[in-house]
Design a protein around this motif. Structure first.
Motif, short mmCIF file in Angstrom:
data_model
loop_
_atom_site.label_atom_id
_atom_site.label_comp_id
_atom_site.label_asym_id
_atom_site.label_seq_id
_atom_site.Cartn_x
_atom_site.Cartn_y
_atom_site.Cartn_z
N SER A 14 77.23 53.36 29.74
CA SER A 14 78.18 52.55 28.96
C SER A 14 77.49 51.99 27.71
CB SER A 14 78.72 51.40 29.82
OG SER A 14 77.67 50.47 30.10
N GLU A 15 78.31 51.64 26.72
CA GLU A 15 77.77 51.06 25.49
C GLU A 15 76.99 49.78 25.79
OE1 GLU A 15 77.62 52.00 22.45
OE2 GLU A 15 78.91 53.77 22.44
N GLU A 16 77.49 48.97 26.73
CA GLU A 16 76.83 47.71 27.08
C GLU A 16 75.45 47.97 27.66
OE1 GLU A 16 77.51 43.77 29.93
OE2 GLU A 16 78.97 45.43 29.92
N LEU A 17 75.36 48.93 28.58
CA LEU A 17 74.08 49.23 29.20
C LEU A 17 73.11 49.86 28.20
CD1 LEU A 17 72.35 49.17 31.68
CD2 LEU A 17 73.43 51.29 32.48
N ARG A 18 73.63 50.67 27.27
CA ARG A 18 72.77 51.25 26.23
C ARG A 18 72.11 50.15 25.40
NH1 ARG A 18 76.38 55.99 23.36
NH2 ARG A 18 77.46 56.69 25.24
N GLU A 19 72.90 49.14 25.04
CA GLU A 19 72.35 48.05 24.23
C GLU A 19 71.32 47.26 25.02
OE1 GLU A 19 71.48 45.89 20.99
OE2 GLU A 19 72.78 47.68 21.09
N GLN A 20 71.58 47.01 26.30
CA GLN A 20 70.60 46.32 27.13
C GLN A 20 69.29 47.10 27.22
OE1 GLN A 20 72.91 45.86 30.79
NE2 GLN A 20 72.96 43.64 30.48
N LEU A 21 69.40 48.39 27.42
CA LEU A 21 68.19 49.23 27.51
C LEU A 21 67.41 49.20 26.21
CD1 LEU A 21 69.63 52.30 29.45
CD2 LEU A 21 67.88 50.71 30.27
N LYS A 22 68.13 49.22 25.09
CA LYS A 22 67.46 49.17 23.80
C LYS A 22 66.67 47.88 23.65
CE LYS A 22 68.36 49.18 18.82
NZ LYS A 22 69.40 49.29 17.76
N GLN A 23 67.27 46.76 24.05
CA GLN A 23 66.59 45.48 23.94
C GLN A 23 65.39 45.41 24.89
OE1 GLN A 23 67.29 43.33 21.54
NE2 GLN A 23 68.90 44.77 20.90
N TRP A 24 65.55 45.93 26.10
CA TRP A 24 64.43 45.94 27.06
C TRP A 24 63.29 46.82 26.58
CZ3 TRP A 24 68.14 47.10 31.76
CH2 TRP A 24 68.82 45.93 32.10
N SER A 25 63.62 47.84 25.80
CA SER A 25 62.61 48.81 25.37
C SER A 25 61.80 48.36 24.16
CB SER A 25 63.28 50.15 25.06
OG SER A 25 63.93 50.69 26.18
N VAL A 26 62.26 47.32 23.47
CA VAL A 26 61.60 46.94 22.21
C VAL A 26 60.11 46.67 22.39
CG1 VAL A 26 61.47 45.15 20.43
CG2 VAL A 26 63.68 46.15 21.05
N ASP B 221 54.12 52.58 19.77
CA ASP B 221 54.48 53.00 18.42
C ASP B 221 55.63 54.00 18.45
OD1 ASP B 221 54.37 52.95 15.66
OD2 ASP B 221 52.90 54.58 15.54
N MET B 222 56.68 53.66 19.19
CA MET B 222 57.84 54.53 19.32
C MET B 222 59.09 53.80 18.89
SD MET B 222 57.12 56.45 22.97
CE MET B 222 58.55 57.51 22.76
N ASP B 223 60.15 54.55 18.60
CA ASP B 223 61.44 54.00 18.21
C ASP B 223 62.15 53.47 19.45
OD1 ASP B 223 63.99 53.45 17.35
OD2 ASP B 223 64.22 55.29 16.19
N PRO B 224 62.52 52.20 19.49
CA PRO B 224 63.22 51.67 20.68
C PRO B 224 64.55 52.37 20.95
CG PRO B 224 63.25 50.07 18.88
CD PRO B 224 62.30 51.15 18.48
N ASP B 225 65.16 52.97 19.92
CA ASP B 225 66.42 53.68 20.11
C ASP B 225 66.25 54.94 20.97
OD1 ASP B 225 67.97 51.89 18.66
OD2 ASP B 225 67.61 52.92 16.77
N THR B 226 65.06 55.52 20.94
CA THR B 226 64.83 56.76 21.69
C THR B 226 63.84 56.59 22.84
OG1 THR B 226 63.06 57.41 20.15
CG2 THR B 226 65.30 58.16 19.65
N TYR B 227 63.30 55.39 23.01
CA TYR B 227 62.28 55.16 24.03
C TYR B 227 62.80 55.47 25.44
CZ TYR B 227 58.56 52.83 26.65
OH TYR B 227 57.53 52.57 27.52
N TYR B 228 64.00 55.03 25.75
CA TYR B 228 64.55 55.24 27.10
C TYR B 228 64.64 56.72 27.42
CZ TYR B 228 68.05 55.67 30.81
OH TYR B 228 68.70 56.03 31.95
N ASP B 229 65.23 57.51 26.51
CA ASP B 229 65.41 58.93 26.77
C ASP B 229 64.08 59.67 26.84
OD1 ASP B 229 68.13 59.02 27.08
OD2 ASP B 229 68.56 59.48 24.99
N CYS B 230 63.14 59.30 26.00
CA CYS B 230 61.86 60.02 25.93
C CYS B 230 60.93 59.68 27.09
CB CYS B 230 61.16 59.72 24.62
SG CYS B 230 61.98 60.39 23.16
N VAL B 231 60.90 58.41 27.49
CA VAL B 231 59.87 57.95 28.42
C VAL B 231 60.41 57.63 29.80
CG1 VAL B 231 58.10 56.18 28.78
CG2 VAL B 231 58.53 57.07 26.48
#
Length: 276
Positions: free
Chosen positions: A148-160, A167-177
């Motif tokens: 969901s959009e809500e969970l995507r935003e939470q993951l982005k914040q957790w990944s910062v 040295d990675m982009d928080p927008d792609t950190y979840y999918d990559c790592v």
């Protein structure tokens, strides 16, 4: 058969690979160059190929043989404990055409010392290198596009903070790592790199299809750091110290993954192939 990927014998493709591996880091010898020119002679244009016809059936190429005792997540049909995955040695649109065979290992008694091979393979990346299976069980999570959009935003914040450390982009950190493991795998979740998620109902009963297996060009992703690194083995891969990035020799498209989806209600219903 076309002039872009003229078919070669499996023996010549293996010889070509051995020459490239042996000459890694040095100039090729005249004998090696002569052999490569015999295998792939210089092209003349317009391309005209004499295609040899063959009588009788042509053997499929073995891709994987998996036992439930080694891979308990297979979920085979009742009475079956062995999955054999084969594909066509000739090119089909986008990716190889696969066949799945569910069998009982105890019923396989007439075992051939040398499995049959097709007379020719149209694409080098369709000829797998023999590999020993060493299953490694992991946990992965759905691609961000399935959340969901809500969970995507939470993951982005957790990944910062973690992304900043690596040295990675928080927008792609979840999918990559954290999300999808690269490489060959059974079960798990598909990675939506080149297409968006869409419903995949079984053509026989309408049940939602699930990933059975992923055939990948690479075992590790360049953007995943060490998160999904498999256990290294000396000499893995076509070159010394290669660490198995492409130990199977398989190439899907331009370096993608081929997902095989099956019906969870009846695994022997027709499966679906999808490249991402």
């Amino acid at each position: 058969m076309d002039g872009i990927n003229p078919a070669q014998s499996p023996a010549d493709l293996r010889l070509e690979r051995r020459i490239f591996a042996a000459s890694h880091g040095r100039d090729m010898t005249p004998e090696e160059r002569e052999t490569l020119e015999r295998i792939r002679p210089p092209r003349t244009y317009p391309v005209r190929l004499a295609v040899q016809s063959y009588d009788g059936p042509i053997a499929m190429l073995p891709v994987a043989q998996l036992y439930v005792r080694d891979v308990p997540d297979l979920s085979p049909p009742e009475g079956k404990d062995l999955l054999q995955v084969l594909w066509c040695p000739f090119d089909h649109p986008i990716m190889p055409r696969t066949l799945l065979f569910w069998r009982s290992a105890a019923a396989v008694t007439d075992i051939l010392d040398t499995p049959p091979e097709p007379p020719a393979v149209q694409f080098n990346g369709y000829l797998p290198e023999p590999c020993v299976l060493e299953p490694e069980q992991i946990t992965e999570y759905p691609d961000h596009l399935e959340l969901s959009e809500e969970l995507r935003e939470q993951l982005k914040q957790w990944s910062v903070p973690q992304a900043a450390e690596e040295d990675m982009d928080p927008d792609t950190y979840y999918d990559c790592v954290l999300s999808n493991a690269p490489g060959w795998k059974v079960g798990g979740w598909p990675a939506w790199n080149s297409t968006d998620p869409s419903p995949r109902p079984c053509s026989e009963c309408g049940t939602g299809m699930e990933v059975l297996m992923t055939v990948a060009t690479f075992e590790e992703g360049d953007d995943a750091g060490n998160s999904w690194s498999p256990h290294p083995h000396p000499g893995a891969g076509p070159y010394p110290g290669h660490r198995g990035y492409n130990a199977t020799g398989v190439q899907i498209g331009s370096g993608y993954r081929q997902h095989l989806f099956v019906c969870p209600a009846e695994p022997e219903h027709p499966h679906i192939e999808l490249m991402t």
